[in-house]
Design a protein around this motif. Sequence first.
Motif, PDB file in Angstrom:
ATOM      1  N   VAL A   1      -9.320   7.622  -4.217  1.00  8.13           N
ATOM      2  CA  VAL A   1      -8.287   8.655  -4.103  1.00  8.13           C
ATOM      3  C   VAL A   1      -6.956   8.138  -4.650  1.00  8.13           C
ATOM      4  CG1 VAL A   1      -7.016  10.124  -2.478  1.00  8.13           C
ATOM      5  CG2 VAL A   1      -9.457   9.738  -2.165  1.00  8.13           C
ATOM      6  N   ILE A   2      -6.718   6.848  -4.518  1.00  9.98           N
ATOM      7  CA  ILE A   2      -5.498   6.260  -5.075  1.00  9.98           C
ATOM      8  C   ILE A   2      -5.479   6.421  -6.596  1.00  9.98           C
ATOM      9  CG2 ILE A   2      -4.355   4.049  -5.531  1.00  9.98           C
ATOM     10  CD1 ILE A   2      -5.090   3.279  -2.648  1.00  9.98           C
ATOM     11  N   VAL A   3      -6.607   6.175  -7.231  1.00 11.28           N
ATOM     12  CA  VAL A   3      -6.678   6.368  -8.684  1.00 11.28           C
ATOM     13  C   VAL A   3      -6.604   7.858  -9.029  1.00 11.28           C
ATOM     14  CG1 VAL A   3      -8.202   6.139 -10.697  1.00 11.28           C
ATOM     15  CG2 VAL A   3      -7.817   4.189  -9.192  1.00 11.28           C
ATOM     16  N   LEU A   4      -7.165   8.700  -8.174  1.00 12.45           N
ATOM     17  CA  LEU A   4      -7.047  10.147  -8.383  1.00 12.45           C
ATOM     18  C   LEU A   4      -5.574  10.558  -8.458  1.00 12.45           C
ATOM     19  CD1 LEU A   4      -8.340  12.987  -8.534  1.00 12.45           C
ATOM     20  CD2 LEU A   4      -8.216  13.045  -6.024  1.00 12.45           C
TER      21      LEU A   4
ATOM     22  N   ALA B   1       3.116   3.503  -3.718  1.00 11.04           N
ATOM     23  CA  ALA B   1       4.196   2.732  -3.115  1.00 11.04           C
ATOM     24  C   ALA B   1       4.615   3.329  -1.776  1.00 11.04           C
ATOM     25  CB  ALA B   1       5.393   2.669  -4.068  1.00 11.04           C
ATOM     26  N   LEU B   2       4.677   4.660  -1.697  1.00 14.29           N
ATOM     27  CA  LEU B   2       5.059   5.315  -0.451  1.00 14.29           C
ATOM     28  C   LEU B   2       4.024   5.073   0.636  1.00 14.29           C
ATOM     29  CD1 LEU B   2       6.814   7.193   1.238  1.00 14.29           C
ATOM     30  CD2 LEU B   2       5.662   9.152   0.149  1.00 14.29           C
ATOM     31  N   PHE B   3       2.759   5.209   0.281  1.00 21.85           N
ATOM     32  CA  PHE B   3       1.705   5.010   1.279  1.00 21.85           C
ATOM     33  C   PHE B   3       1.686   3.561   1.789  1.00 21.85           C
ATOM     34  CE2 PHE B   3      -2.122   2.913  -0.501  1.00 21.85           C
ATOM     35  CZ  PHE B   3      -2.850   2.642   0.661  1.00 21.85           C
ATOM     36  N   LEU B   4       1.891   2.591   0.892  1.00 20.47           N
ATOM     37  CA  LEU B   4       1.932   1.190   1.314  1.00 20.47           C
ATOM     38  C   LEU B   4       3.195   0.886   2.119  1.00 20.47           C
ATOM     39  CD1 LEU B   4       0.591  -0.543  -1.930  1.00 20.47           C
ATOM     40  CD2 LEU B   4      -0.587  -0.354   0.280  1.00 20.47           C
ATOM     41  N   ALA B   5       4.308   1.521   1.759  1.00 15.60           N
ATOM     42  CA  ALA B   5       5.559   1.312   2.494  1.00 15.60           C
ATOM     43  C   ALA B   5       5.430   1.816   3.929  1.00 15.60           C
ATOM     44  CB  ALA B   5       6.707   2.023   1.785  1.00 15.60           C
TER      45      ALA B   5
ATOM     46  N   TYR C   1      -6.205  -6.561  -3.050  1.00  9.70           N
ATOM     47  CA  TYR C   1      -6.524  -5.142  -3.228  1.00  9.70           C
ATOM     48  C   TYR C   1      -5.293  -4.269  -3.041  1.00  9.70           C
ATOM     49  CZ  TYR C   1     -11.360  -6.693  -3.043  1.00  9.70           C
ATOM     50  OH  TYR C   1     -12.556  -7.340  -3.307  1.00  9.70           O
ATOM     51  N   LEU C   2      -4.371  -4.707  -2.183  1.00 10.08           N
ATOM     52  CA  LEU C   2      -3.131  -3.951  -1.998  1.00 10.08           C
ATOM     53  C   LEU C   2      -2.329  -3.906  -3.295  1.00 10.08           C
ATOM     54  CD1 LEU C   2      -1.889  -5.156   1.506  1.00 10.08           C
ATOM     55  CD2 LEU C   2      -3.408  -3.264   0.937  1.00 10.08           C
ATOM     56  N   VAL C   3      -2.299  -5.039  -3.983  1.00  8.53           N
ATOM     57  CA  VAL C   3      -1.636  -5.071  -5.289  1.00  8.53           C
ATOM     58  C   VAL C   3      -2.361  -4.146  -6.261  1.00  8.53           C
ATOM     59  CG1 VAL C   3      -0.934  -6.542  -7.223  1.00  8.53           C
ATOM     60  CG2 VAL C   3      -0.838  -7.430  -4.886  1.00  8.53           C
ATOM     61  N   GLY C   4      -3.693  -4.175  -6.206  1.00  4.16           N
ATOM     62  CA  GLY C   4      -4.485  -3.276  -7.049  1.00  4.16           C
ATOM     63  C   GLY C   4      -4.230  -1.817  -6.729  1.00  4.16           C
ATOM     64  N   TYR C   5      -4.049  -1.522  -5.438  1.00  3.81           N
ATOM     65  CA  TYR C   5      -3.737  -0.148  -5.037  1.00  3.81           C
ATOM     66  C   TYR C   5      -2.417   0.311  -5.637  1.00  3.81           C
ATOM     67  CZ  TYR C   5      -7.414   0.153  -1.440  1.00  3.81           C
ATOM     68  OH  TYR C   5      -8.618   0.228  -0.777  1.00  3.81           O
ATOM     69  N   LEU C   6      -1.485  -0.600  -5.765  1.00  2.00           N
ATOM     70  CA  LEU C   6      -0.173  -0.250  -6.314  1.00  2.00           C
ATOM     71  C   LEU C   6      -0.221  -0.074  -7.828  1.00  2.00           C
ATOM     72  CD1 LEU C   6       2.782   0.147  -5.386  1.00  2.00           C
ATOM     73  CD2 LEU C   6       3.149  -2.285  -5.858  1.00  2.00           C
ATOM     74  N   LEU C   7      -0.963  -0.953  -8.493  1.00  2.00           N
ATOM     75  CA  LEU C   7      -0.980  -0.956  -9.957  1.00  2.00           C
ATOM     76  C   LEU C   7      -1.962   0.047 -10.560  1.00  2.00           C
ATOM     77  CD1 LEU C   7      -0.856  -4.798 -10.729  1.00  2.00           C
ATOM     78  CD2 LEU C   7       1.039  -3.169 -10.672  1.00  2.00           C
ATOM     79  N   SER C   8      -3.101   0.260  -9.898  1.00  2.00           N
ATOM     80  CA  SER C   8      -4.160   1.060 -10.524  1.00  2.00           C
ATOM     81  C   SER C   8      -3.763   2.512 -10.807  1.00  2.00           C
ATOM     82  CB  SER C   8      -5.446   1.006  -9.696  1.00  2.00           C
ATOM     83  OG  SER C   8      -5.248   1.494  -8.388  1.00  2.00           O
ATOM     84  N   PRO C   9      -3.041   3.219  -9.927  1.00  2.00           N
ATOM     85  CA  PRO C   9      -2.664   4.591 -10.298  1.00  2.00           C
ATOM     86  C   PRO C   9      -1.663   4.634 -11.438  1.00  2.00           C
ATOM     87  CG  PRO C   9      -1.660   3.985  -8.208  1.00  2.00           C
ATOM     88  CD  PRO C   9      -2.632   2.904  -8.558  1.00  2.00           C
ATOM     89  N   ALA C  10      -0.820   3.608 -11.538  1.00  2.00           N
ATOM     90  CA  ALA C  10       0.143   3.557 -12.641  1.00  2.00           C
ATOM     91  C   ALA C  10      -0.565   3.387 -13.976  1.00  2.00           C
ATOM     92  CB  ALA C  10       1.139   2.410 -12.421  1.00  2.00           C
TER      93      ALA C  10
ATOM     94  N   ALA D   1      -9.964  -6.700 -10.217  1.00  2.00           N
ATOM     95  CA  ALA D   1      -9.332  -7.928 -10.722  1.00  2.00           C
ATOM     96  C   ALA D   1      -8.311  -8.452  -9.719  1.00  2.00           C
ATOM     97  CB  ALA D   1      -8.663  -7.649 -12.071  1.00  2.00           C
ATOM     98  N   CYS D   2      -7.494  -7.554  -9.176  1.00  2.00           N
ATOM     99  CA  CYS D   2      -6.507  -7.970  -8.182  1.00  2.00           C
ATOM    100  C   CYS D   2      -7.197  -8.454  -6.905  1.00  2.00           C
ATOM    101  CB  CYS D   2      -5.560  -6.814  -7.864  1.00  2.00           C
ATOM    102  SG  CYS D   2      -4.454  -6.356  -9.218  1.00  2.00           S
ATOM    103  N   GLY D   3      -8.272  -7.756  -6.518  1.00  2.00           N
ATOM    104  CA  GLY D   3      -9.017  -8.171  -5.338  1.00  2.00           C
ATOM    105  C   GLY D   3      -9.627  -9.552  -5.494  1.00  2.00           C
ATOM    106  N   ILE D   4     -10.157  -9.835  -6.671  1.00  3.51           N
ATOM    107  CA  ILE D   4     -10.754 -11.147  -6.948  1.00  3.51           C
ATOM    108  C   ILE D   4      -9.696 -12.244  -6.860  1.00  3.51           C
ATOM    109  CG2 ILE D   4     -11.717 -12.566  -8.817  1.00  3.51           C
ATOM    110  CD1 ILE D   4     -13.319 -10.024  -9.635  1.00  3.51           C
ATOM    111  N   LEU D   5      -8.539 -12.006  -7.454  1.00  9.32           N
ATOM    112  CA  LEU D   5      -7.459 -12.993  -7.400  1.00  9.32           C
ATOM    113  C   LEU D   5      -7.005 -13.228  -5.959  1.00  9.32           C
ATOM    114  CD1 LEU D   5      -5.331 -11.916 -10.502  1.00  9.32           C
ATOM    115  CD2 LEU D   5      -6.819 -13.927 -10.286  1.00  9.32           C
TER     116      LEU D   5
END
Length: 200
Positions: free
Chosen positions: A51-54, A69-73, A99-108, A142-146
Motif C-alpha cells: 500500500v505504501i508503494v500504491l 513520511a507522515l505515517f512514519l512521523a 525496511y522503514l527507510v525502504g518505506y520512505l524511499l519506495s513511494p518516492a 535492498a533497504c531491508g537487507i542493509l
Amino acid sequence: MTTTTSTRGSARSSMIDLAYVAIFAALVIVFAFVSIPVGAAGVPVVLQNAVIVLAGLVLGGRRGFLAAALFLALGLVGLPVLAGGRSTLSALGGPTVGYLVGYLLSPAVAGALAYRARPRRRGEQIAWFSIAAAVGLLVQYACGILGLMWRSGLSLAEATVSQAPFILPALGKFAVMVIIALAVHAAFPDLLSRPKHPGK
C-alpha cells in the motif's frame, strides 16, 4: 486579478495535495492491521508495504514520499502504525529498521517512475507502472537487507536469502497494487496530467 486568481489556485492545489497525503497516510496505517496467514506455519503476509508503494503510484513521487513520511512521523510519537501494532519508535532499534527507510524511499522512487507515463496511453501506463512497482519492491528489499546486515550482523548472502520466502507473495501484492493504481488513474486521468510539480 490574475495574480490573485493564481494564488487562490495554488492554495487550493496545495490543500488538495495535503488531503491526498493525509488520506494515503491513514490508508497505510489501516493496512498495518491487515495480515493474511500463509502456509502450515501461518506466517502472515502483510499488505502495508504494498500500500505504501500504491501511494507513490497514485500520487506520484513527491506526494507519495510525504504520505510515507507522515505515517512514519505519527509512529515516532508512539502510535501503532506498523504491522503487529508496533510504532516507528519501537522499530528503530530493531533489525527491521532498514525496511522503514525502504518505506520512505519506495513511494518516492515508484511514483517518479510511474508519473513518466503519459495520460490516456494505456500500454505505456501499464509498462511504467509495472516497472515502478518492481523498483519500489526492490528498494524496500535492498533497504531491508542493509538493515539486517547492520542490526543482526548477517552477511549480504544471509540477509538476501532471508527475503526469499516473501518474494512470490510480494510480487502478487504489488501486481494487485498496479491494477488498482491503473484503475484510479483511469477514473481520474488529471492526476497524471498536472505538469506544475515535476516528479509528482
